[in-house]
Design a protein around this motif. Structure first.
Motif, mmCIF file in Angstrom:
data_model
loop_
_atom_site.group_PDB
_atom_site.id
_atom_site.type_symbol
_atom_site.label_atom_id
_atom_site.label_comp_id
_atom_site.label_asym_id
_atom_site.label_seq_id
_atom_site.Cartn_x
_atom_site.Cartn_y
_atom_site.Cartn_z
ATOM 1 N N SER A 77 0.124 11.753 2.840
ATOM 2 C CA SER A 77 -1.231 11.072 2.289
ATOM 3 C C SER A 77 -2.248 12.110 2.024
ATOM 4 C CB SER A 77 -1.649 10.147 3.227
ATOM 5 O OG SER A 77 -0.917 8.905 3.379
ATOM 6 N N SER B 34 -7.483 5.634 -3.374
ATOM 7 C CA SER B 34 -7.580 4.718 -2.626
ATOM 8 C C SER B 34 -6.865 4.108 -1.720
ATOM 9 C CB SER B 34 -8.154 3.440 -3.524
ATOM 10 O OG SER B 34 -9.377 3.784 -4.027
ATOM 11 N N CYS B 35 -5.397 4.130 -2.297
ATOM 12 C CA CYS B 35 -4.214 3.658 -1.368
ATOM 13 C C CYS B 35 -4.128 4.641 -0.326
ATOM 14 C CB CYS B 35 -3.160 3.329 -2.109
ATOM 15 S SG CYS B 35 -3.304 1.940 -3.235
ATOM 16 N N ASN B 36 -4.055 5.825 -0.839
ATOM 17 C CA ASN B 36 -3.697 7.086 0.116
ATOM 18 C C ASN B 36 -4.700 7.102 1.156
ATOM 19 O OD1 ASN B 36 -1.147 8.694 -0.665
ATOM 20 N ND2 ASN B 36 -1.972 8.415 -2.507
ATOM 21 N N ASN C 72 0.919 -1.157 0.053
ATOM 22 C CA ASN C 72 0.083 0.079 -0.005
ATOM 23 C C ASN C 72 0.709 1.418 -0.024
ATOM 24 O OD1 ASN C 72 -2.704 1.325 0.395
ATOM 25 N ND2 ASN C 72 -1.417 2.063 2.358
ATOM 26 N N SER D 291 -4.583 5.332 -6.826
ATOM 27 C CA SER D 291 -3.846 6.147 -5.805
ATOM 28 C C SER D 291 -4.630 6.969 -4.666
ATOM 29 C CB SER D 291 -2.863 7.322 -6.613
ATOM 30 O OG SER D 291 -2.163 8.021 -5.674
ATOM 31 N N SER E 31 0.606 3.766 -3.355
ATOM 32 C CA SER E 31 0.052 5.183 -2.881
ATOM 33 C C SER E 31 0.801 6.135 -3.461
ATOM 34 C CB SER E 31 0.111 5.157 -1.434
ATOM 35 O OG SER E 31 0.833 5.197 -0.716
ATOM 36 N N ARG F 169 -3.919 4.511 3.780
ATOM 37 C CA ARG F 169 -2.460 4.911 4.410
ATOM 38 C C ARG F 169 -2.822 6.160 5.221
ATOM 39 N NH1 ARG F 169 3.010 6.906 1.515
ATOM 40 N NH2 ARG F 169 4.470 6.695 3.033
ATOM 41 N N LEU G 262 -9.882 -2.439 1.012
ATOM 42 C CA LEU G 262 -8.632 -2.500 1.553
ATOM 43 C C LEU G 262 -8.489 -2.496 2.996
ATOM 44 C CD1 LEU G 262 -6.614 -0.404 -0.941
ATOM 45 C CD2 LEU G 262 -6.221 -2.843 -0.570
#
Length: 395
Positions: free
Chosen positions: A301, A283-285, A63, A281, A67, A288, A389
């Motif tokens: 983030s 979604s991952c941030n 992740n 990006s 991200s 995070r 996630l």
């Protein structure tokens, strides 16, 4: 006469020249600059992804890498889209200048200048915003040094790896070179997104100005209603003027759609990939951001999320502006007493009525329709992926 390059596109020209993307005055040095900047961006992405080779691929590591790497992939796509469409930008600017050269009426010139000024204001505002983001990013990396000096009166050996990379070298020994590479990639990417984004915003504002000239809303345009009202006087001279005015309105409307289609058809491939990379990006941030272990990672983030959502909102808002301005044409023409005009003028008006029945949308790849509603859908999609996630991580 309006000179777009010096009056309305001067700031955009300066920004594009900085990153080597201005479509005119291409030289060997500019091509080298393009290759260098593109190389810095792509190598920074590669050195983030090589982390998977030397590190254990846990969900947290995956992740963290995705991200940041997909955020820089967005910047790379934006940079590359303008590089490969240099000739298209020339054609679009040339056609827009030709339209402006044909405009002689002072009221129409005022409309063009008004929308050009709006584009400049948006550009200046985004420049200030990018400066703030860049300042925060730099401060994020130098703050540990400042804090350590203030507390312990000495300095740390290297900054913490908020963006994980693997260069296959001693990262402590070459920390300064790695820092230069990281900040160069961030600066080039930010300038590229700023320069390309504001250039497209300026194009969109001028397309909206062309629609405004053609559609006669109460604030900005007047041509159709004025032409039809004059025709009611049954004066042959005024009747001829009305006919010419409506032809001019139809030509401007047609040129606006033609310019829009040129831009959309040539940029749609790049922007489909940009939407996909941006959603991943974001979604991952979000993940995070919710599972941060330090205040610095939380700020990083939040910084990436702010840039992605601001860019997405402005892009969709500009697309919504085009749709709204085009709908004004149908509303205006339909509400005026066009049916009382002479038959030959009515036939000309029917061209606008028939075109106005079908809404004009900025559609990328036949999949994504730009609008405020689409921005909400993109935001909802990124939050949905984040939810998956987060639930997977905590099961």
């Amino acid at each position: 006469m309006i000179c777009l390059e010096t009056q309305h596109f001067n700031i955009n020209r300066m920004l594009l020249l900085i990153v080597g993307l201005w479509p005119y005055q291409r030289s060997f040095l500019i091509e080298l600059q393009l290759i260098l900047f593109f190389g810095i961006l792509i190598t920074f992405i590669v050195f983030q992804l090589t982390t998977f080779i030397t590190s254990e691929c846990t969900l947290g590591i995956i992740n963290k890498v995705l991200s940041s790497s997909f955020f820089f992939i967005c910047l790379l796509i934006e940079y590359n889209s303008f590089w490969i469409n240099t000739d298209i930008l020339k054609i679009a600017l040339k056609q827009l200048q030709e339209v402006c050269n044909e405009i002689k009426n002072k009221n129409e010139i005022a409309i063009i200048k008004k929308y050009g000024s709006q584009a400049k204001c948006i550009t200046i505002g985004l420049i200030l915003l990018v400066i703030c983001f860049q300042f925060i990013f730099i401060l994020l990396y130098i703050w540990p040094y400042i804090r350590h000096i203030m507390i312990l009166n000495n300095s740390q050996s290297h900054s913490p790896p908020h963006i994980i990379t693997e260069y296959f070298i001693d990262q402590e020994k070459y920390s300064y070179l790695i820092t230069v590479h990281r900040h160069a990639a961030c600066l080039i990417g930010s300038l590229a997104m700023l320069a390309t984004g504001t250039m497209l915003i300026t194009y969109v504002q001028h397309i909206c100005a062309m629609f405004s000239i053609a559609c006669n809303n109460v604030i900005d345009s007047y041509r159709i209603k004025l032409a039809i009202d004059i025709s009611h006087e049954n004066n042959s001279k005024n009747d001829q003027k009305s006919y010419k005015d409506i032809i001019h309105a139809i030509n401007i409307h047609r040129n606006a759609i033609k310019l829009l289609n040129i831009l959309v058809s040539n940029f749609q491939g790049s922007y489909i990939f940009l939407i996909a990379a941006g959603t991943i990006s974001a979604s991952c941030n979000l993940f995070r951001f919710m599972s941060f272990i330090s205040i610095e990672q939380l700020i990083l983030s939040l910084l990436f999320l702010s840039i992605l959502y601001v860019y997405s909102f402005i892009s969709n808002y500009m697309a919504q502006q085009i749709t709204d301005h085009h709908e004004y044409i149908f509303i205006t023409v339909y509400t005026v007493r066009w049916y009382m005009a002479p038959i030959h003028i009515q036939k000309m008006v029917l061209f606008l009525l028939q075109r106005g029945i079908k809404s004009l949308h900025v559609t990328l790849g036949g999949i994504f329709v730009g609008s405020i509603q689409s921005f909400a859908s993109l935001t909802s999609t990124s939050i949905s992926y984040f939810t998956v996630l987060y639930s997977t991580m905590h099961d």
